[in-house]
Design a protein around this motif. Structure first.
Motif, mmCIF file in Angstrom:
data_model
loop_
_atom_site.group_PDB
_atom_site.id
_atom_site.type_symbol
_atom_site.label_atom_id
_atom_site.label_comp_id
_atom_site.label_asym_id
_atom_site.label_seq_id
_atom_site.Cartn_x
_atom_site.Cartn_y
_atom_site.Cartn_z
ATOM 1 N N ALA A 111 38.444 39.917 38.208
ATOM 2 C CA ALA A 111 39.733 40.594 38.340
ATOM 3 C C ALA A 111 40.767 39.693 39.012
ATOM 4 C CB ALA A 111 39.564 41.890 39.140
ATOM 5 N N LEU A 112 40.337 38.870 39.969
ATOM 6 C CA LEU A 112 41.264 38.010 40.700
ATOM 7 C C LEU A 112 41.596 36.709 39.979
ATOM 8 C CD1 LEU A 112 39.971 38.341 44.348
ATOM 9 C CD2 LEU A 112 42.127 39.186 43.418
ATOM 10 N N GLU A 149 38.489 47.944 40.950
ATOM 11 C CA GLU A 149 39.043 46.593 40.837
ATOM 12 C C GLU A 149 40.521 46.638 40.486
ATOM 13 O OE1 GLU A 149 35.887 45.626 38.397
ATOM 14 O OE2 GLU A 149 34.724 45.490 40.230
ATOM 15 N N LEU A 176 43.319 44.839 42.660
ATOM 16 C CA LEU A 176 44.186 43.840 42.028
ATOM 17 C C LEU A 176 45.651 44.195 42.236
ATOM 18 C CD1 LEU A 176 44.382 41.259 40.425
ATOM 19 C CD2 LEU A 176 44.232 42.606 38.342
ATOM 20 N N GLU A 199 48.180 41.713 44.060
ATOM 21 C CA GLU A 199 49.409 41.241 43.422
ATOM 22 C C GLU A 199 50.622 41.514 44.305
ATOM 23 O OE1 GLU A 199 49.286 43.091 39.541
ATOM 24 O OE2 GLU A 199 48.329 41.320 38.685
ATOM 25 N N LEU A 226 45.156 36.306 38.524
ATOM 26 C CA LEU A 226 46.143 36.262 39.598
ATOM 27 C C LEU A 226 46.118 34.899 40.289
ATOM 28 C CD1 LEU A 226 48.235 37.652 41.423
ATOM 29 C CD2 LEU A 226 46.306 38.508 42.790
#
Length: 102
Positions: free
Chosen positions: A73-74, A43, A47, A51, A77
């Protein structure tokens, strides 16, 4: 452009099978050059790639294909970049999807 973060190992391979269906559908509706797939071994790696792509400003939405890991994880963001975040649940537990009744 839609960015898909795909965990192909999610749900003992359900992520890979789900992605095959999504990819076929995207091509069928003529969206093949309009999305990016990132399949990473972790992950953190996914990520990092997400990004970098969002920093370029060409991403309009993030979609996690897998379980809770890629989704969680997202989430920071998506919030930081004010991007819609979707989920195609295919993990082994899918606790978040179940909680939202997806």
């Amino acid at each position: 452009m839609i960015l898909f973060i795909v965990n192909e190992r999610a749900g003992n391979g359900r992520g890979k099978r789900a992605w095959a269906v999504v990819e076929r559908h995207m091509r069928d509706i003529g969206r093949s050059p309009d999305y990016v797939k990132v399949a990473a071994h972790s992950e953190a790696e996914a990520l990092g790639e997400a990004e970098a792509l969002t920093a370029q400003g060409s991403i309009s939405a993030l979609i996690a294909v897998g379980g809770d890991g890629p989704l969680h994880a997202l989430l920071p963001l998506a919030a930081r970049c004010r991007l819609p975040l979707g989920l195609i649940p295919c993990g082994s537990g899918n606790d978040t999807a179940r909680a939202f009744r997806l």
